[in-house]
Design a protein around this motif. Structure first.
Motif, PDB file in Angstrom:
ATOM      1  N   SER A  75      14.258  -5.975  21.928  1.00  0.00           N
ATOM      2  CA  SER A  75      13.169  -6.628  21.216  1.00  0.00           C
ATOM      3  C   SER A  75      12.189  -7.170  22.240  1.00  0.00           C
ATOM      4  N   LEU A  76      10.916  -7.021  21.966  1.00  0.00           N
ATOM      5  CA  LEU A  76       9.904  -7.502  22.901  1.00  0.00           C
ATOM      6  C   LEU A  76       9.712  -9.001  22.804  1.00  0.00           C
ATOM      7  N   THR A  77      10.349  -9.634  21.820  1.00  0.00           N
ATOM      8  CA  THR A  77      10.199 -11.084  21.644  1.00  0.00           C
ATOM      9  C   THR A  77      11.494 -11.857  21.876  1.00  0.00           C
ATOM     10  N   ALA A  78      12.610 -11.184  22.079  1.00  0.00           N
ATOM     11  CA  ALA A  78      13.897 -11.863  22.292  1.00  0.00           C
ATOM     12  C   ALA A  78      13.916 -12.524  23.666  1.00  0.00           C
ATOM     13  N   VAL A 103      17.539  -2.515  28.553  1.00  0.00           N
ATOM     14  CA  VAL A 103      18.083  -3.825  28.202  1.00  0.00           C
ATOM     15  C   VAL A 103      18.428  -3.778  26.714  1.00  0.00           C
ATOM     16  N   CYS A 104      19.270  -2.834  26.394  1.00  0.00           N
ATOM     17  CA  CYS A 104      19.782  -2.614  25.045  1.00  0.00           C
ATOM     18  C   CYS A 104      20.909  -1.600  25.165  1.00  0.00           C
ATOM     19  N   GLY A 105      22.000  -1.838  24.477  1.00  0.00           N
ATOM     20  CA  GLY A 105      23.151  -0.953  24.592  1.00  0.00           C
ATOM     21  C   GLY A 105      22.879   0.484  24.195  1.00  0.00           C
ATOM     22  N   PHE A 106      21.861   0.713  23.352  1.00  0.00           N
ATOM     23  CA  PHE A 106      21.562   2.066  22.893  1.00  0.00           C
ATOM     24  C   PHE A 106      20.527   2.776  23.764  1.00  0.00           C
ATOM     25  N   GLY A 107      19.919   2.042  24.690  1.00  0.00           N
ATOM     26  CA  GLY A 107      18.810   2.589  25.469  1.00  0.00           C
ATOM     27  C   GLY A 107      19.174   3.730  26.389  1.00  0.00           C
ATOM     28  N   ALA A 108      20.251   3.568  27.163  1.00  0.00           N
ATOM     29  CA  ALA A 108      20.608   4.583  28.156  1.00  0.00           C
ATOM     30  C   ALA A 108      20.932   5.916  27.502  1.00  0.00           C
ATOM     31  N   GLN A 140      14.562  -1.515  19.157  1.00  0.00           N
ATOM     32  CA  GLN A 140      14.883  -1.972  17.794  1.00  0.00           C
ATOM     33  C   GLN A 140      16.370  -1.804  17.501  1.00  0.00           C
ATOM     34  N   SER A 141      17.169  -1.788  18.559  1.00  0.00           N
ATOM     35  CA  SER A 141      18.625  -1.611  18.438  1.00  0.00           C
ATOM     36  C   SER A 141      18.978  -0.391  17.597  1.00  0.00           C
ATOM     37  N   ASP A 142      18.193   0.664  17.777  1.00  0.00           N
ATOM     38  CA  ASP A 142      18.378   1.890  17.003  1.00  0.00           C
ATOM     39  C   ASP A 142      18.260   3.085  17.949  1.00  0.00           C
ATOM     40  N   GLN A 143      19.328   3.868  18.072  1.00  0.00           N
ATOM     41  CA  GLN A 143      19.327   4.954  19.051  1.00  0.00           C
ATOM     42  C   GLN A 143      18.351   6.074  18.691  1.00  0.00           C
TER      43      GLN A 143
END
Length: 324
Positions: free
Chosen positions: A163-166, A222-227, A196-199
């Motif tokens: 998230s760009l605001t977290a 910086v999100c578990g789904f990013g890589a 958006q925490s969405d792969q």
């Protein structure tokens, strides 16, 4: 005389449970703790859930786990905390995905006399009794690792935040930026993405990013789904692992599989098990024993996982005796 003795013994047996303490009990009522997850328990949050439930069960506390239908939805998370108050939770745990937006719920917990703990990120002015997580230092460790690996190359990086605001995502991002200032070849961010925490969403975002910025040579996630999203998009675009260095965060299975195959170079682990476990313990000690945590801010621990330690890094993650 015999009848009097029997009556006294019976009376003592009847009132004894009223003075019972410990074991997750206050009087005869079992304590319950509510863990408000920021999303459905995926590979990351299910570990925090397990740590929470394990410690609650050890202490005789009833664990309650709830989550919003939309990941990181502040309004839904606030409502879930308010529901916990209404249902008589003795303590609450959550992640402050948006500290300012969640402060109203934190204030209601405080007003109701319900202690709460925060995990994975912090809100220092919220009124929490403890915060268990890693904070922005993850970006320092990961950034230094990438700088070392790329040597004299210029680092041209794409960053993906959940998230760009977290506040935590922003903090980690800033620590990455500071670490990259040490790069001898220089560093510049070419684009900032939101997962958006969405792969599926972040895969699409990376497809566009690789098409627009073909010279990017680092993917910071910086999100578990990013890589996993970056790896899929890069493979589809014919961009080999020698051209794009992919750094993940957390140890979801797709990321670990990517490291083993060589498609993803490394990821940052965070001890989510400890987050849930230690937060539950802190609530119990405060409520039952009247003890405040020795440390208000606890570093749950993180490390770089790559091919050198991928088969051994989990060894101490679930062993409280090894935690510092």
């Amino acid at each position: 005389m015999k009848k009097v003795t029997i009556f006294v013994v019976a009376l003592l047996l009847a009132v004894a449970p009223l003075f019972a303490g410990g074991g997750g009990q206050k009087g005869q009522k079992q304590l319950s703790f509510t863990f408000v997850l920021p999303m459905v328990p995926n590979e990351i949050w299910v570990v925090a859930k397990e740590g929470f439930e394990t410690r609650c069960n050890e202490l005789g506390v009833k664990p309650v786990v709830v989550m919003p239908s939309t990941p990181n939805d502040v309004n839904q998370m606030n409502n879930l905390m308010e529901t916990a108050i209404a249902e008589g939770a003795a303590g609450v745990i959550t992640q402050p995905t948006n500290p300012e937006g969640m402060q109203s719920a934190f204030d209601k917990l405080t007003k109701a006399g319900i202690p709460f703990a925060l995990v994975n990120s912090d809100a220092p002015n919220s009124g929490r009794i403890i915060s268990v997580g890693t904070g922005g230092s993850v970006g320092d460790t990961a950034g230094d690792y990438i700088v070392k690996k790329l040597g004299n190359q210029e680092i041209r990086y794409i960053t993906a935040l959940w998230s760009l605001t977290a506040s935590l995502a922003i903090d980690i991002h800033n620590h990455y930026i500071d670490a990259f200032k040490k790069a001898s070849g220089g560093a510049r961010e070419v684009v900032l993405l939101e997962t958006q925490s969405d792969q599926l969403h972040i895969t699409s975002e990376y497809q566009n990013a690789f098409a627009t910025y073909p010279n990017a040579n680092v993917s910071v996630n910086v999100c578990g789904f990013g890589a996993a999203g970056a790896a899929k998009a890069a493979s589809e675009a014919g961009i080999g692992p020698e051209k794009i260095f992919i750094m993940g965060i957390d140890d979801i299975q797709e990321t670990l599989d990517g490291i083993k195959s060589g498609r993803i170079q490394a990821t940052m682990t965070q001890n989510f098990y400890r987050m849930g476990y230690e937060a539950a313990d802190a609530l119990y000690q405060k409520i039952v024993n009247g003890k405040n945590p020795a440390k208000v801010v606890v570093d749950s621990g993180s490390m770089v996982v790559d091919m050198t330690n991928i088969n051994s890094y989990k060894q101490d993650m679930r062993n409280p005796a090894t935690w510092k």
